[in-house]
Design a protein around this motif. Structure first.
Motif, PDB file in Angstrom:
ATOM      1  N   ILE A 283      55.220  44.578  20.896  1.00  0.00           N
ATOM      2  CA  ILE A 283      56.295  43.893  19.965  1.00  0.00           C
ATOM      3  C   ILE A 283      55.789  42.323  20.057  1.00  0.00           C
ATOM      4  CG2 ILE A 283      57.601  45.768  19.421  1.00  0.00           C
ATOM      5  CD1 ILE A 283      60.089  43.561  20.240  1.00  0.00           C
ATOM      6  N   ALA A 284      55.585  42.039  20.531  1.00  0.00           N
ATOM      7  CA  ALA A 284      54.984  40.537  21.057  1.00  0.00           C
ATOM      8  C   ALA A 284      54.235  40.632  22.349  1.00  0.00           C
ATOM      9  CB  ALA A 284      56.404  39.831  22.295  1.00  0.00           C
ATOM     10  N   ASN A 285      53.189  38.849  22.338  1.00  0.00           N
ATOM     11  CA  ASN A 285      52.304  38.279  23.517  1.00  0.00           C
ATOM     12  C   ASN A 285      53.472  37.340  23.746  1.00  0.00           C
ATOM     13  OD1 ASN A 285      50.308  38.190  24.676  1.00  0.00           O
ATOM     14  ND2 ASN A 285      48.940  36.832  23.372  1.00  0.00           N
ATOM     15  N   GLY A 286      53.286  37.692  24.718  1.00  0.00           N
ATOM     16  CA  GLY A 286      54.782  36.894  25.734  1.00  0.00           C
ATOM     17  C   GLY A 286      55.610  36.368  25.539  1.00  0.00           C
ATOM     18  N   ARG A 287      55.692  35.573  24.849  1.00  0.00           N
ATOM     19  CA  ARG A 287      57.053  34.816  23.885  1.00  0.00           C
ATOM     20  C   ARG A 287      57.255  34.807  22.771  1.00  0.00           C
ATOM     21  NH1 ARG A 287      61.597  32.603  27.359  1.00  0.00           N
ATOM     22  NH2 ARG A 287      61.037  32.156  29.418  1.00  0.00           N
ATOM     23  N   TYR A 288      55.270  35.444  22.248  1.00  0.00           N
ATOM     24  CA  TYR A 288      55.553  35.433  20.163  1.00  0.00           C
ATOM     25  C   TYR A 288      55.421  36.677  20.127  1.00  0.00           C
ATOM     26  CZ  TYR A 288      54.871  30.064  21.532  1.00  0.00           C
ATOM     27  OH  TYR A 288      54.923  29.057  22.088  1.00  0.00           O
ATOM     28  N   LEU A 289      55.828  36.360  18.922  1.00  0.00           N
ATOM     29  CA  LEU A 289      56.065  37.698  18.180  1.00  0.00           C
ATOM     30  C   LEU A 289      54.356  37.850  17.127  1.00  0.00           C
ATOM     31  CD1 LEU A 289      59.288  38.404  16.056  1.00  0.00           C
ATOM     32  CD2 LEU A 289      58.456  39.100  18.369  1.00  0.00           C
ATOM     33  N   LEU A 290      53.894  39.697  17.374  1.00  0.00           N
ATOM     34  CA  LEU A 290      52.846  40.019  16.836  1.00  0.00           C
ATOM     35  C   LEU A 290      53.085  40.001  15.672  1.00  0.00           C
ATOM     36  CD1 LEU A 290      51.590  42.555  19.079  1.00  0.00           C
ATOM     37  CD2 LEU A 290      50.830  40.619  19.254  1.00  0.00           C
TER      38      LEU A 290
ATOM     39  N   VAL B 154      65.888  37.853  23.399  1.00  0.00           N
ATOM     40  CA  VAL B 154      65.945  38.475  22.705  1.00  0.00           C
ATOM     41  C   VAL B 154      65.050  39.615  21.791  1.00  0.00           C
ATOM     42  CG1 VAL B 154      65.614  37.800  20.114  1.00  0.00           C
ATOM     43  CG2 VAL B 154      66.692  35.984  21.829  1.00  0.00           C
ATOM     44  N   ILE B 155      63.289  38.645  22.511  1.00  0.00           N
ATOM     45  CA  ILE B 155      62.554  40.312  22.718  1.00  0.00           C
ATOM     46  C   ILE B 155      62.358  41.492  23.232  1.00  0.00           C
ATOM     47  CG2 ILE B 155      60.100  40.659  22.894  1.00  0.00           C
ATOM     48  CD1 ILE B 155      59.354  37.577  23.462  1.00  0.00           C
TER      49      ILE B 155
ATOM     50  N   THR C  57      54.111  46.166  31.694  1.00  0.00           N
ATOM     51  CA  THR C  57      54.760  45.376  31.496  1.00  0.00           C
ATOM     52  C   THR C  57      55.422  46.002  30.730  1.00  0.00           C
ATOM     53  OG1 THR C  57      53.092  45.417  29.383  1.00  0.00           O
ATOM     54  CG2 THR C  57      52.590  43.519  30.952  1.00  0.00           C
ATOM     55  N   GLN C  58      55.370  47.506  30.089  1.00  0.00           N
ATOM     56  CA  GLN C  58      56.832  47.718  29.418  1.00  0.00           C
ATOM     57  C   GLN C  58      56.406  49.738  29.107  1.00  0.00           C
ATOM     58  OE1 GLN C  58      56.008  46.148  25.256  1.00  0.00           O
ATOM     59  NE2 GLN C  58      54.984  47.642  24.573  1.00  0.00           N
ATOM     60  N   PRO C  59      57.388  50.182  29.432  1.00  0.00           N
ATOM     61  CA  PRO C  59      57.260  51.455  29.369  1.00  0.00           C
ATOM     62  C   PRO C  59      55.923  51.804  28.003  1.00  0.00           C
ATOM     63  CG  PRO C  59      59.711  50.733  29.174  1.00  0.00           C
ATOM     64  CD  PRO C  59      58.520  49.954  28.967  1.00  0.00           C
TER      65      PRO C  59
ATOM     66  N   GLU D  85      56.284  41.910  10.699  1.00  0.00           N
ATOM     67  CA  GLU D  85      56.103  42.703   9.402  1.00  0.00           C
ATOM     68  C   GLU D  85      57.078  43.141   8.989  1.00  0.00           C
ATOM     69  OE1 GLU D  85      52.532  43.754   8.291  1.00  0.00           O
ATOM     70  OE2 GLU D  85      51.162  41.908   7.916  1.00  0.00           O
ATOM     71  N   ARG D  86      57.299  44.623  10.652  1.00  0.00           N
ATOM     72  CA  ARG D  86      58.014  45.887  10.504  1.00  0.00           C
ATOM     73  C   ARG D  86      59.437  44.676  10.213  1.00  0.00           C
ATOM     74  NH1 ARG D  86      56.989  47.928  15.940  1.00  0.00           N
ATOM     75  NH2 ARG D  86      58.896  48.848  15.380  1.00  0.00           N
ATOM     76  N   ILE D  87      60.398  43.624  10.351  1.00  0.00           N
ATOM     77  CA  ILE D  87      61.265  43.111  10.868  1.00  0.00           C
ATOM     78  C   ILE D  87      61.232  42.631   9.589  1.00  0.00           C
ATOM     79  CG2 ILE D  87      62.713  40.836  11.539  1.00  0.00           C
ATOM     80  CD1 ILE D  87      60.773  41.178  14.569  1.00  0.00           C
ATOM     81  N   GLU D  88      60.877  42.327   8.963  1.00  0.00           N
ATOM     82  CA  GLU D  88      60.615  41.442   7.680  1.00  0.00           C
ATOM     83  C   GLU D  88      61.248  43.056   6.917  1.00  0.00           C
ATOM     84  OE1 GLU D  88      57.691  39.285   6.924  1.00  0.00           O
ATOM     85  OE2 GLU D  88      58.612  37.333   7.777  1.00  0.00           O
ATOM     86  N   ARG D  89      60.649  43.831   6.913  1.00  0.00           N
ATOM     87  CA  ARG D  89      60.761  45.657   6.180  1.00  0.00           C
ATOM     88  C   ARG D  89      62.198  45.815   6.190  1.00  0.00           C
ATOM     89  NH1 ARG D  89      56.611  49.251   8.362  1.00  0.00           N
ATOM     90  NH2 ARG D  89      55.134  47.275   8.084  1.00  0.00           N
TER      91      ARG D  89
END
Length: 141
Positions: A70-77, A125-126, A62-64, A82-86
């Motif tokens: 960072i996401a489960n399908g189309r939804y952010l974990l 976007v993800i 699914t990714q390297p 928290e990381r984005i908001e930080r």
């Protein structure tokens, strides 16, 4: 008084299928198969006489392994949110500014909805967010 929502074409087809006789269903399936062959469309579930069996797909990663999930399908974990908001707090950014940094329209509210209401995001976007977080990892520690 509110209007009753109209049924879409799929719901109409499902209702018609439920009311159809077995002969009508068979005739419809024959029609779809003939149209598919005539248009040269190959469907994996409709066998053709000259078609070889479909190859067995190998699961693709699914990714390297070097990039974190960072996401489960189309939804952010939740940890990703928290990381984005930080990073946003550290750099004093708004979700609109983050979208603009990633190359999307600044008036796109998708990230704001995903952060506030746990809404889904487009896969593009993800993918951009993954790279954005990687480039801003000094602000996430």
């Amino acid at each position: 008084m509110s209007k009753k929502p109209k049924r879409n074409h799929l719901k109409k087809l499902i209702k018609a299928w439920a009311q159809a006789t077995s002969e009508d269903r068979e005739a419809f399936l024959d029609f779809v198969a003939a149209e598919t062959r005539a248009n040269g469309i190959v469907h994996p579930l409709v066998p053709t006489a000259d078609a070889a069996p479909p190859p067995v797909p190998t699961p693709a990663p699914t990714q390297p392994a070097s990039l974190p999930l960072i996401a489960n399908g189309r939804y952010l974990l939740p940890a990703t949110i928290e990381r984005i908001e930080r990073v946003m707090r550290a750099r004093r950014l708004t979700p609109r500014a983050v979208m603009a940094e990633m190359g999307f329209a600044a008036d796109d509210h998708a990230l704001a909805r995903a952060l506030a209401m746990k809404a889904s995001l487009r896969l593009s976007v993800i993918a951009a967010l993954r790279l954005w977080l990687e480039s801003n990892r000094t602000h996430t520690r």
